[in-house]
Motif scaffolding. Sequence first.
Motif, PDB file in Angstrom:
ATOM      1  N   GLY B  13       0.321  -1.432  -0.250  1.00 58.77           N
ATOM      2  CA  GLY B  13       0.072  -0.216  -0.065  1.00 58.77           C
ATOM      3  C   GLY B  13       0.691   1.220  -0.245  1.00 58.77           C
ATOM      4  N   THR B  14       0.496   2.105   0.606  1.00 55.58           N
ATOM      5  CA  THR B  14       1.165   3.299   0.603  1.00 55.58           C
ATOM      6  C   THR B  14       0.798   4.153   2.785  1.00 55.58           C
ATOM      7  OG1 THR B  14       0.252   4.190  -1.135  1.00 55.58           O
ATOM      8  CG2 THR B  14       0.736   5.697  -0.130  1.00 55.58           C
ATOM      9  N   LEU B  15       2.464   4.018   2.562  1.00 57.49           N
ATOM     10  CA  LEU B  15       2.308   4.325   4.442  1.00 57.49           C
ATOM     11  C   LEU B  15       1.139   5.889   4.372  1.00 57.49           C
ATOM     12  CD1 LEU B  15       6.491   3.968   4.621  1.00 57.49           C
ATOM     13  CD2 LEU B  15       3.919   2.334   5.217  1.00 57.49           C
ATOM     14  N   GLU B  16       0.576   5.290   5.260  1.00 59.20           N
ATOM     15  CA  GLU B  16      -0.430   6.691   6.586  1.00 59.20           C
ATOM     16  C   GLU B  16       0.097   6.345   7.506  1.00 59.20           C
ATOM     17  OE1 GLU B  16      -1.264   9.011   4.552  1.00 59.20           O
ATOM     18  OE2 GLU B  16      -1.502   7.978   2.741  1.00 59.20           O
ATOM     19  N   PRO B  17       0.142   8.038   8.328  1.00 56.40           N
ATOM     20  CA  PRO B  17       0.481   8.012   9.845  1.00 56.40           C
ATOM     21  C   PRO B  17      -0.219   7.057  10.180  1.00 56.40           C
ATOM     22  CG  PRO B  17       0.062  10.132   8.874  1.00 56.40           C
ATOM     23  CD  PRO B  17       0.346   9.593   7.732  1.00 56.40           C
ATOM     24  N   ARG B  18      -0.617   6.455  11.120  1.00 60.74           N
ATOM     25  CA  ARG B  18      -1.794   5.741  11.890  1.00 60.74           C
ATOM     26  C   ARG B  18      -1.387   6.129  13.782  1.00 60.74           C
ATOM     27  NH1 ARG B  18      -1.704  -0.663  10.753  1.00 60.74           N
ATOM     28  NH2 ARG B  18      -2.152  -0.684   8.633  1.00 60.74           N
ATOM     29  N   PRO B  19      -2.655   6.096  14.170  1.00 60.92           N
ATOM     30  CA  PRO B  19      -2.831   6.198  15.586  1.00 60.92           C
ATOM     31  C   PRO B  19      -1.402   5.623  16.609  1.00 60.92           C
ATOM     32  CG  PRO B  19      -4.533   6.101  15.187  1.00 60.92           C
ATOM     33  CD  PRO B  19      -3.638   6.046  14.202  1.00 60.92           C
ATOM     34  N   VAL B  36      10.118   9.755   4.360  1.00 64.66           N
ATOM     35  CA  VAL B  36       9.925  11.039   3.923  1.00 64.66           C
ATOM     36  C   VAL B  36       8.674  11.753   3.918  1.00 64.66           C
ATOM     37  CG1 VAL B  36      11.036  12.879   3.296  1.00 64.66           C
ATOM     38  CG2 VAL B  36      12.685  11.345   3.732  1.00 64.66           C
ATOM     39  N   ASP B  37       7.900  11.121   2.764  1.00 66.53           N
ATOM     40  CA  ASP B  37       6.630  11.719   2.521  1.00 66.53           C
ATOM     41  C   ASP B  37       5.298  11.365   3.316  1.00 66.53           C
ATOM     42  OD1 ASP B  37       7.814  11.818   0.564  1.00 66.53           O
ATOM     43  OD2 ASP B  37       7.235  10.161  -1.032  1.00 66.53           O
ATOM     44  N   LEU B  38       5.863  10.255   3.995  1.00 70.43           N
ATOM     45  CA  LEU B  38       5.036   9.604   4.891  1.00 70.43           C
ATOM     46  C   LEU B  38       5.260  10.961   5.871  1.00 70.43           C
ATOM     47  CD1 LEU B  38       3.141   7.936   7.541  1.00 70.43           C
ATOM     48  CD2 LEU B  38       5.442   6.500   8.023  1.00 70.43           C
ATOM     49  N   ARG B  41       3.223  14.239   5.698  1.00 70.43           N
ATOM     50  CA  ARG B  41       1.787  14.043   5.867  1.00 70.43           C
ATOM     51  C   ARG B  41       1.410  14.062   7.918  1.00 70.43           C
ATOM     52  NH1 ARG B  41       2.451  10.584   0.862  1.00 70.43           N
ATOM     53  NH2 ARG B  41       2.290   8.651   2.900  1.00 70.43           N
ATOM     54  N   ALA B  42       2.517  13.661   8.385  1.00 66.55           N
ATOM     55  CA  ALA B  42       2.345  12.826   9.907  1.00 66.55           C
ATOM     56  C   ALA B  42       2.018  14.312   9.972  1.00 66.55           C
ATOM     57  CB  ALA B  42       2.918  12.247  10.212  1.00 66.55           C
ATOM     58  N   PRO B  43       1.870  14.365  11.668  1.00 64.63           N
ATOM     59  CA  PRO B  43       1.131  15.441  12.969  1.00 64.63           C
ATOM     60  C   PRO B  43       2.535  15.793  13.493  1.00 64.63           C
ATOM     61  CG  PRO B  43       0.271  13.147  13.423  1.00 64.63           C
ATOM     62  CD  PRO B  43       0.735  13.028  12.620  1.00 64.63           C
ATOM     63  N   ALA B  44       2.606  16.720  13.447  1.00 63.95           N
ATOM     64  CA  ALA B  44       4.277  17.850  14.125  1.00 63.95           C
ATOM     65  C   ALA B  44       5.175  17.349  14.597  1.00 63.95           C
ATOM     66  CB  ALA B  44       3.767  19.137  14.226  1.00 63.95           C
ATOM     67  N   ASP B  45       3.976  16.233  15.762  1.00 61.58           N
ATOM     68  CA  ASP B  45       5.154  15.316  17.119  1.00 61.58           C
ATOM     69  C   ASP B  45       5.280  14.192  16.802  1.00 61.58           C
ATOM     70  OD1 ASP B  45       2.706  15.203  17.073  1.00 61.58           O
ATOM     71  OD2 ASP B  45       2.279  15.145  19.700  1.00 61.58           O
ATOM     72  N   PHE B  46       5.084  13.894  15.090  1.00 66.62           N
ATOM     73  CA  PHE B  46       5.188  12.262  14.992  1.00 66.62           C
ATOM     74  C   PHE B  46       6.711  11.429  15.129  1.00 66.62           C
ATOM     75  CE2 PHE B  46       5.231   8.911  11.485  1.00 66.62           C
ATOM     76  CZ  PHE B  46       4.337   8.108  12.533  1.00 66.62           C
TER      77      PHE B  46
END
Lengths: 346, 199
Positions: B13-19, B36-38, B41-46
Amino acid sequence: MTITFRTETFRDDFTFRNSPAGIRRFPFPFHEDGYMYSVNIEPHRPGAPGSVFEHGFDVDEHYVAEMADRALVLAEDPLRCQALPHMDLASWDYLELVMTTKARDYPELFTLETDGDRWHWTNRPLGIDDRFTFGVTSTLPCPPLEYIGRQTQGDHCLLDQRDNNLWMDAGMVTTQADWSLDFDIGMNFFEWHAPVPLAHEMGVFQRAIKFLTSIPQGQPSRRLNWTLTVNPRLDTSPENYPKWGPDKLTVTPDTIGEKMHLRVELQTFWRLPRSNALVFPIRCYLLRFDDLVTIPKWARRMHRVIRDLPPELVTYKGMSRYHPMLVEWLAAHDDGAPTSPGIFPD
Amino acid sequence: MIEPTILSRPTYGTLEPRPGRAHLLIADDAGSAAIVDLFARAPADFHESATILSVTKDLSGDEAAALHRLSPATLTACPDMPAMLNTLAGLLAEAGMGVQIYLAGTEPLIGQAMRVVIEAGIDHSAIATEHRGSLARRVQCVHCKGFMDEVTTQPVTCAHCGLSLFVRDHYSRRLAAFQGVCINAEDQSEIVPAEEVFR
């Protein structure tokens, strides 16, 4: 009933033969004059006396020789028998199923005496007399699946059931039609069948998994599957393909009758009591074409099935190299007369 | 994009930030761009809860530098696959409940890391994958059982037993490998020329 066990080989000089009675009891797999995949599963109920369906685990004249061939395979390739760690209980379940069933159905060949967990097993054809503690692997000469697998004709797969799926998590596989337990172990039902053409699109496996995952204890089921094998070779594994592949070049119109064998798998499915796993024995029967055509109904039908086989199945069943030659040879044994329904000789 | 073929052949798939409280990201050089792409798209504190483990041909190369710029809480770069897989096993032994796993890069990287993650008892629903880079395959010869990494041709000559192997789509997650089967076993005088197809 007395069985005379044949001394014969399934490799090198290929001395395997069926007796006249062995020919007549062969599980011919075609119930009509054509073949396509189907979920051809039926209850594995006791069948006609003398037939391969009479008992849950059929023991026939090839038993001792088949077990000797299995020992040769395992000596060269121990990975033909493997069990993932969580399959130990299912392995004991299977050992119990085989021992109790065979001791009941063939009391002159096998005896099981139990006193709680202390078991005494006698296998007269193979000269085995062992006492062990049920469930304690260290009391057997080898792990339970290997122990009972070395004494039971056919391959044996133990399928764990979880997530509405079946997982090939253990097996004893030395007489297979070109698939590798070592590669497929740990796969689910759809993954290990992935290379099979057409059947996925037809929904065969979707329907089969629904049926198989709901098989209850004490109500086993069965189906027949088939392919062709050159020479009566049990071990047609992918591992040894370079050894048996060249056999195909030896097929000529003059040798078809002797070399070509209809290979039928009697597949049965049993729920196991403690582990809730399914055991899937795959019993291989071989019948050379010269013997097959002695049964007129089978001769006619075999010709019509092979002639009309879809091209994908010709390829998948490995007969591309000689399919036209087979059709021509079989045509000479088909007088065009109608055939009666069902698989048994007239 | 890897197209589905047969059901044992993995797709990605495509990596997406998860909780999740902790994120473990594993990449090879090709996959570093997916990380880097993930992050973009992730929250600033990821990055504060992220551990990145990479296998790289050049510890001071551009890919390693790009991962460094993401400022993860932990960044470990390994020079080869066995070192990375050992490190991964160690990290997983220390990982807490609910760790999210992200695998990015070539199929040999995803497959071998996946195997270690599954063996550590992580549920497959906590693992995300993204394929980047070449289509080179890890292949097991079904005859001699030897493995080859980075197979790019069809057929391929087994580096161990010398047979000419057809590389099937049939794939074992347990072995993290495609199956190679002798292509001319019936008639070894038939020589099938190799073509570069897994690029």
